[in-house]
Design a protein around this motif. Structure first.
Motif, mmCIF file in Angstrom:
data_model
loop_
_atom_site.group_PDB
_atom_site.id
_atom_site.type_symbol
_atom_site.label_atom_id
_atom_site.label_comp_id
_atom_site.label_asym_id
_atom_site.label_seq_id
_atom_site.Cartn_x
_atom_site.Cartn_y
_atom_site.Cartn_z
ATOM 1 N N LYS A 1 -52.435 5.474 -5.709
ATOM 2 C CA LYS A 1 -53.436 5.052 -6.692
ATOM 3 C C LYS A 1 -54.076 6.276 -7.345
ATOM 4 O O LYS A 1 -54.330 6.291 -8.551
ATOM 5 C CB LYS A 1 -54.503 4.191 -6.002
ATOM 6 N N ARG B 1 -51.907 3.232 4.706
ATOM 7 C CA ARG B 1 -53.186 3.157 3.996
ATOM 8 C C ARG B 1 -53.406 4.409 3.146
ATOM 9 O O ARG B 1 -53.766 4.329 1.961
ATOM 10 C CB ARG B 1 -54.333 3.003 5.002
ATOM 11 N N ARG B 2 -53.175 5.561 3.752
ATOM 12 C CA ARG B 2 -53.357 6.811 3.016
ATOM 13 C C ARG B 2 -52.372 6.911 1.853
ATOM 14 O O ARG B 2 -52.728 7.368 0.762
ATOM 15 C CB ARG B 2 -53.157 8.008 3.951
ATOM 16 N N GLU C 1 -53.417 4.800 -1.035
ATOM 17 C CA GLU C 1 -54.601 5.418 -1.644
ATOM 18 C C GLU C 1 -54.196 6.592 -2.535
ATOM 19 O O GLU C 1 -54.711 6.763 -3.646
ATOM 20 C CB GLU C 1 -55.543 5.884 -0.529
ATOM 21 N N GLU D 1 -49.030 3.639 -8.052
ATOM 22 C CA GLU D 1 -49.032 2.515 -7.109
ATOM 23 C C GLU D 1 -48.068 1.409 -7.515
ATOM 24 O O GLU D 1 -47.485 0.728 -6.661
ATOM 25 C CB GLU D 1 -50.444 1.964 -6.910
#
Length: 236
Positions: free
Chosen positions: A117, A110-111, A114, A122
């Motif tokens: 992005k 998840r990190r 993130e 990404e």
């Protein structure tokens, strides 16, 4: 943070009784020519090098072998060299690095997404890092240093070798981190970078800190722009 820090390599004195204090939430820069002692000092701050004399405190804790692991968990390091794993994808480089901080894989993923992005990579997440341009690899190294959500971020020549556009993109990210409350420690030899990003600067030469002040105060006090001040101090 540092008090009378001295480092000997056999008979060579790389650092000579260096003292400084870094405030929480500021961007503090070390500016100096090659061989000034900046890299040695950075190595001390993130626990890779221990001083021959003097002491260093981080989070009001005296740095030593015993408490090094707990301190390192709160520090992010963005090194000058490219040490990405060439056998892994962009995403895998971040996830594997997260293991050093005992971050569970789900949270690490998840990190990582993130952060990709955040640095606009990404779309390259599943691409092998060998296929990235030099500028994109620098951005990935930048993101990797943030995977543990550190309180202190060490940036050792973060934009070396980047084209002007990529350099400004990294500057924008550093500004964002500064405004989000992170403490940033930056080494650079780019005058514009130091002037734009740093709240305060330490000008170094031959293992010593010559002066510590804001870029504006340095220019006002010694006359001329920051580059003029720097050149006069380090060549005098």
């Amino acid at each position: 943070m540092g008090k009378n820090l001295t480092k000997y390599y056999k008979n060579f004195k790389a650092l000579d009784s260096v003292s400084f204090e870094i405030k929480e939430g500021e961007c503090f820069g070390f500016l100096g020519p090659n061989g000034a002692g900046k890299t040695t000092l950075m190595g001390m701050i993130y626990g890779f090098i221990f001083p021959s004399e003097g002491e260093i405190k981080i989070f009001d804790i005296k740095l030593n072998d015993k408490n090094l692991p707990q301190i390192k968990k709160r520090i992010g390091v963005i090194p000058q060299d490219n040490n990405l794993d060439p056998d892994l994808s962009v995403l895998e480089n971040l996830i594997v690095y997260a293991r050093y901080f005992d971050i569970p894989k789900k949270e690490a993923t998840r990190r990582a997404m993130e952060l990709l992005k955040f640095i606009k990579l990404e779309e390259w997440s599943n691409i092998n890092v060998r296929k990235l341009s030099g500028g994109m690899q620098r951005k990935l190294i930048f993101a990797r240093g943030l995977i543990n959500d550190p309180d202190i971020i060490i940036l050792d020549e973060p934009t070396t070798g980047l084209d002007p556009r990529s350099r400004r993109q990294i500057w924008d990210k550093i500004e964002f981190l500064k405004h989000s409350g992170k403490t940033l420690i930056l080494t650079t030899h780019y005058m514009e970078e130091a002037e734009k990003l740093c709240d305060r600067l330490a000008i170094m030469d031959k293992g010593k800190i010559l002066v510590i002040d804001t870029p504006k105060n340095l220019s006002d006090k010694f006359g001329g722009n920051l580059e003029h001040v720097y050149l006069n101090m380090t060549e005098g």
